[in-house]
Design an enzyme around this catalytic site. Structure first.
Site, PDB file in Angstrom:
ATOM      1  CE  LYS A 195       5.760  30.023 -37.634  1.00 35.25           C
ATOM      2  NZ  LYS A 195       6.843  29.515 -38.482  1.00 35.25           N
ATOM      3  CB  SER A 248       6.903  17.790 -34.774  1.00 37.44           C
ATOM      4  OG  SER A 248       7.041  18.976 -34.023  1.00 37.44           O
ATOM      5  CB  THR A 249       3.936  14.310 -31.848  1.00 36.87           C
ATOM      6  OG1 THR A 249       3.165  13.722 -32.906  1.00 36.87           O
ATOM      7  CG2 THR A 249       3.307  13.918 -30.523  1.00 36.87           C
ATOM      8  CD  GLU A 250      10.496  17.823 -30.263  1.00 38.68           C
ATOM      9  OE1 GLU A 250      10.600  17.358 -31.422  1.00 38.68           O
ATOM     10  OE2 GLU A 250      11.438  18.366 -29.670  1.00 38.68           O
ATOM     11  CD  GLU A 269      -2.369  16.475 -39.986  1.00 41.04           C
ATOM     12  OE1 GLU A 269      -1.568  15.588 -39.612  1.00 41.04           O
ATOM     13  OE2 GLU A 269      -2.231  17.120 -41.031  1.00 41.04           O
ATOM     14  CB  CYS A 303       1.352  13.836 -41.480  1.00 39.17           C
ATOM     15  SG  CYS A 303       0.059  14.427 -42.554  1.00 39.17           S
ATOM     16  CD  GLU A 399       5.980  11.968 -38.516  1.00 40.75           C
ATOM     17  OE1 GLU A 399       6.083  12.857 -37.660  1.00 40.75           O
ATOM     18  OE2 GLU A 399       5.017  11.880 -39.303  1.00 40.75           O
TER      19      GLU A 399
HETATM   20  P1  NAP Z   1       7.548  21.675 -36.371  1.00 34.38           P
HETATM   21  O1  NAP Z   1       8.689  22.248 -35.613  1.00 34.38           O
HETATM   22  O2  NAP Z   1       6.478  21.003 -35.626  1.00 34.38           O
HETATM   23  O3  NAP Z   1       6.954  22.898 -37.216  1.00 34.38           O
HETATM   24  C1  NAP Z   1       5.621  23.077 -37.607  1.00 34.38           C
HETATM   25  C2  NAP Z   1       5.233  24.557 -37.432  1.00 34.38           C
HETATM   26  O4  NAP Z   1       5.272  24.926 -36.046  1.00 34.38           O
HETATM   27  C3  NAP Z   1       6.169  25.531 -38.135  1.00 34.38           C
HETATM   28  O5  NAP Z   1       5.427  26.615 -38.618  1.00 34.38           O
HETATM   29  C4  NAP Z   1       7.077  25.941 -36.993  1.00 34.38           C
HETATM   30  O6  NAP Z   1       7.748  27.131 -37.209  1.00 34.38           O
HETATM   31  C5  NAP Z   1       6.105  26.063 -35.862  1.00 34.38           C
HETATM   32  N1  NAP Z   1       6.712  26.006 -34.529  1.00 34.38           N
HETATM   33  C6  NAP Z   1       7.933  25.537 -34.163  1.00 34.38           C
HETATM   34  N2  NAP Z   1       8.092  25.629 -32.831  1.00 34.38           N
HETATM   35  C7  NAP Z   1       6.952  26.153 -32.340  1.00 34.38           C
HETATM   36  C8  NAP Z   1       6.489  26.460 -31.023  1.00 34.38           C
HETATM   37  N3  NAP Z   1       7.222  26.230 -29.941  1.00 34.38           N
HETATM   38  N4  NAP Z   1       5.246  26.971 -30.882  1.00 34.38           N
HETATM   39  C9  NAP Z   1       4.457  27.172 -31.965  1.00 34.38           C
HETATM   40  N5  NAP Z   1       4.829  26.904 -33.229  1.00 34.38           N
HETATM   41  C10 NAP Z   1       6.067  26.398 -33.414  1.00 34.38           C
HETATM   42  O7  NAP Z   1       8.083  20.712 -37.469  1.00 34.38           O
HETATM   43  P2  NAP Z   1       9.541  20.717 -38.154  1.00 34.38           P
HETATM   44  O8  NAP Z   1      10.606  21.027 -37.164  1.00 34.38           O
HETATM   45  O9  NAP Z   1       9.469  21.586 -39.331  1.00 34.38           O
HETATM   46  O10 NAP Z   1       9.662  19.200 -38.584  1.00 34.38           O
HETATM   47  C11 NAP Z   1      10.089  18.256 -37.625  1.00 34.38           C
HETATM   48  C12 NAP Z   1       9.318  16.990 -37.730  1.00 34.38           C
HETATM   49  O11 NAP Z   1       7.928  17.260 -37.566  1.00 34.38           O
HETATM   50  C13 NAP Z   1       9.382  16.305 -39.066  1.00 34.38           C
HETATM   51  O12 NAP Z   1      10.536  15.568 -39.233  1.00 34.38           O
HETATM   52  C14 NAP Z   1       8.152  15.457 -39.011  1.00 34.38           C
HETATM   53  O13 NAP Z   1       8.385  14.311 -38.265  1.00 34.38           O
HETATM   54  C15 NAP Z   1       7.166  16.335 -38.278  1.00 34.38           C
HETATM   55  N6  NAP Z   1       6.270  17.043 -39.214  1.00 34.38           N
HETATM   56  C16 NAP Z   1       5.001  16.643 -39.294  1.00 34.38           C
HETATM   57  C17 NAP Z   1       4.141  17.259 -40.190  1.00 34.38           C
HETATM   58  C18 NAP Z   1       2.721  16.850 -40.344  1.00 34.38           C
HETATM   59  O14 NAP Z   1       2.135  17.110 -41.367  1.00 34.38           O
HETATM   60  N7  NAP Z   1       2.107  16.243 -39.346  1.00 34.38           N
HETATM   61  C19 NAP Z   1       4.603  18.281 -41.003  1.00 34.38           C
HETATM   62  C20 NAP Z   1       5.926  18.706 -40.874  1.00 34.38           C
HETATM   63  C21 NAP Z   1       6.743  18.073 -39.976  1.00 34.38           C
HETATM   64  P3  NAP Z   1       9.211  27.060 -37.882  1.00 34.38           P
HETATM   65  O15 NAP Z   1       9.004  26.534 -39.250  1.00 34.38           O
HETATM   66  O16 NAP Z   1       9.654  28.449 -37.898  1.00 34.38           O
HETATM   67  O17 NAP Z   1      10.029  26.172 -37.003  1.00 34.38           O
END
Ligand code: NAP
Ligand code: MG
Length: 496
Positions: A195, A248-250, A269, A303, A399
């Site tokens: 995904k 994200s950690t969330e 990760e 990250c 972060e």
């Molecule tokens: P994110 O929401 O954690 O998204 C990462 C992936 O998870 C995307 O494919 C996302 O889909 C998917 N996703 C979202 N909600 C989900 C759920 N409930 N269950 C399963 N998968 C789900 O990250 P983001 O909102 O794009 O970015 C927010 C923050 O995350 C950033 O500002 C940064 O702090 C952190 N981040 C960390 C990394 C890393 O490499 N560790 C990378 C990106 C972001 P969608 O794209 O459709 O939402």
């Protein structure tokens, strides 16, 4: 501005993508027929329309992956050498399409085309090449037993693929993150449903096409583009054996809860707030260039971004001024302009998020060098340095995922490492010093999955990568990644 790639070529490359879901070797529409738009963050214009996969599509893809994992399926019967050759061919095909991939990454994510060409795409190809060798080298052990006569039993282990995987990736390195996930799965003999992030689905579509050209049997790699709902369905699906997530950690915590239903295996990760410690005896040119690269590479959307910079007092002003000078020399612009060294942030949401942290730093009393919005179209933010910070500030603790570093001095007679380690995260860390003993002592005490000494952002397919603490579970790359995708079976035979 003269673009590095002609408009007609851009239209051709984007137009060649199916925009559909890859399920069981075929490009199909989503069950709902819905689509979503992927934007170019430099122009805010629509790049392409892509199928919006959701729970029903995830279910179809999981069923295809399950069928491809059946005992008598082509993939399971295939000699491991042939599996490796398919993976190697896919690595070659990525290099054959280097320009297209770099273009898609730049358009979809915003990053400079020139950077994607020398970093994202070759590293993704290298991952498939490196992992292709492992397809023939996954072995168990013959283990002498401890409590019985050595001739009584023969005990040995088999390493077997964990099964159907669900893999969810973010938008910061779309192709590379897909490679980090898919390549070890293929080497291990698993099957997968990938995904991609909603902001950056395009390069995965080209990768799926090339995987089929390389000879991957139908159903081994399925790709479901869509929103978080598709990721959530994958993490909760009762017939997925293992979920691997980067983001994200969330959301990582949500994945763990969703995985509890069938106790699927989980690796994560997640985020970071990586400390970078510069001692006064460092080669300061190297320390300044390294510290700037640590936070500004990839628009700070890394990250492992070195977002907390701790500098020994006597060289603090010089290092901060040096990093500020590097920030000023960065050329912000459209990723397809050959002069660009930093692109826009990936989305309006990310722009708001980073702007919010800059405001919060300011409200908390930090001084900000840089950090202004640039232009009125596209999500451009100038690189920023926060000084006069305190450890309890939100911008220092959380972060940001943008080109924003919080700098603070420390005195020569203090121990900075408890402060450096005082974070819920533990993904990356770095130290700059000419004293090799101090470097190694510091590296040993930093609580992080990767520690760089006198450098930053060096990755390799052979080196394990992952997080301590809330930065994740498990390791990617190297042979360590196979712990994520293999089960160990113990076989005990009575020899009497
Ligand atoms: P994110 O929401 O954690 O998204 C990462 C992936 O998870 C995307 O494919 C996302 O889909 C998917 N996703 C979202 N909600 C989900 C759920 N409930 N269950 C399963 N998968 C789900 O990250 P983001 O909102 O794009 O970015 C927010 C923050 O995350 C950033 O500002 C940064 O702090 C952190 N981040 C960390 C990394 C890393 O490499 N560790 C990378 C990106 C972001 P969608 O794209 O459709 O939402
Ligand atoms: Mg996009």
């Amino acid at each position: 501005m003269t673009l590095a790639v002609e408009e007609s070529r851009i239209a051709e490359v984007v137009g060649s993508l199916s925009g559909k879901l890859l399920i069981n070797g075929e490009w199909v529409d989503s069950a709902s027929g819905q689509t979503f738009e992927s934007l170019n963050p430099a122009t805010e214009e629509v790049l392409a329309s892509v199928a919006r996969g959701a729970a029903e599509d995830v279910d179809r893809a999981v069923r295809a992956a399950r069928a491809a994992f059946a005992d008598d399926a082509v993939w399971r019967r295939m000699p491991h050498g042939q599996r490796g050759r398919i993976m190697h061919t896919l690595g070659d095909l990525i290099l054959d399409h280097l320009e297209e991939f770099a273009l898609l990454e730049s358009l979809d994510n915003g990053k400079p085309f020139t950077v994607a060409k020398i970093a994202d795409v070759p590293l993704a190809a290298d991952l498939f090449h490196y992992m292709s060798g492992w397809a023939t080298k996954i072995e168990g052990n013959t283990i002498p037993m401890s409590a019985s006569d050595q001739d009584a039993y023969l005990g040995f282990t088999l390493r077997e693929p964990v099964g159907v995987c669900g893999q969810i990736i973010p938008w910061n390195f779309p192709l590379l993150m897909a490679a980090w996930k898919i390549a070890p799965v293929l080497a291990a003999g698993c099957t997968t449903v990938l995904k991609p992030a909603e902001q950056t689905p395009l390069s995965a579509l080209l990768l799926g096409e090339l995987a089929m050209q390389a000879g991957l049997p139908p159903g081994v790699l399925n790709i479901v583009t869509g929103y978080g709902e598709a990721g959530a369905a994958l993490a909760a699906h009762p017939d997925v054996d293992k979920v691997a997530f980067t983001g994200s950690t969330e959301v990582g915590k949500e994945i763990v809860k969703a995985a509890a239903g069938n106790l699927k295996k989980v690796t994560l990760e997640l985020g970071g707030k990586s400390p970078n410690v510069v001692y006064a005896d460092a080669d300061l040119d190297k320390a300044i260039a390294g510290s700037a690269n640590a936070i500004f590479f990839n628009q700070g959307e890394c990250c492992v971004a070195g977002s907390r910079l701790y500098v020994e007092e006597s060289v603090y002003d010089q290092v901060v001024e040096g990093v500020a000078e590097q920030a000023r020399s960065i050329k912000l612009g459209n990723g397809l302009d050959p002069a660009t060294t930093m692109g826009p942030l990936v989305s309006a949401e990310q722009f708001e998020r980073v702007s919010g942290y800059l405001s919060s730093g300011k409200d908390d009393g930090a001084h900000i060098i840089g950090g202004d919005r640039v232009g009125d179209r596209g999500y451009f933010i100038a690189p920023a340095i926060l000084t006069g910070t305190r450890e309890d500030m939100k911008a220092v603790r959380e972060e940001i995922f943008g080109p924003v570093v919080a700098a603070a001095p420390f005195s020569a007679d203090s121990d900075i490492l408890p402060t450096a380690n005082n974070s819920p995260y533990g993904l990356g860390a770095g130290v700059f010093t000419r004293d090799i003993s101090k470097a190694i002592r510091t590296a040993k005490r930093l609580r992080a999955g990767t520690v760089w000494v006198n450098t930053w952002n060096v990755f390799d397919a052979a080196l394990p990568f992952g997080g301590y603490k809330e930065s994740g579970w498990g390791r990617e790359m190297g042979h360590a990644v196979f712990n994520n995708y293999l089960e160990t079976k113990t076989v005990i035979t009575d020899l009497s």
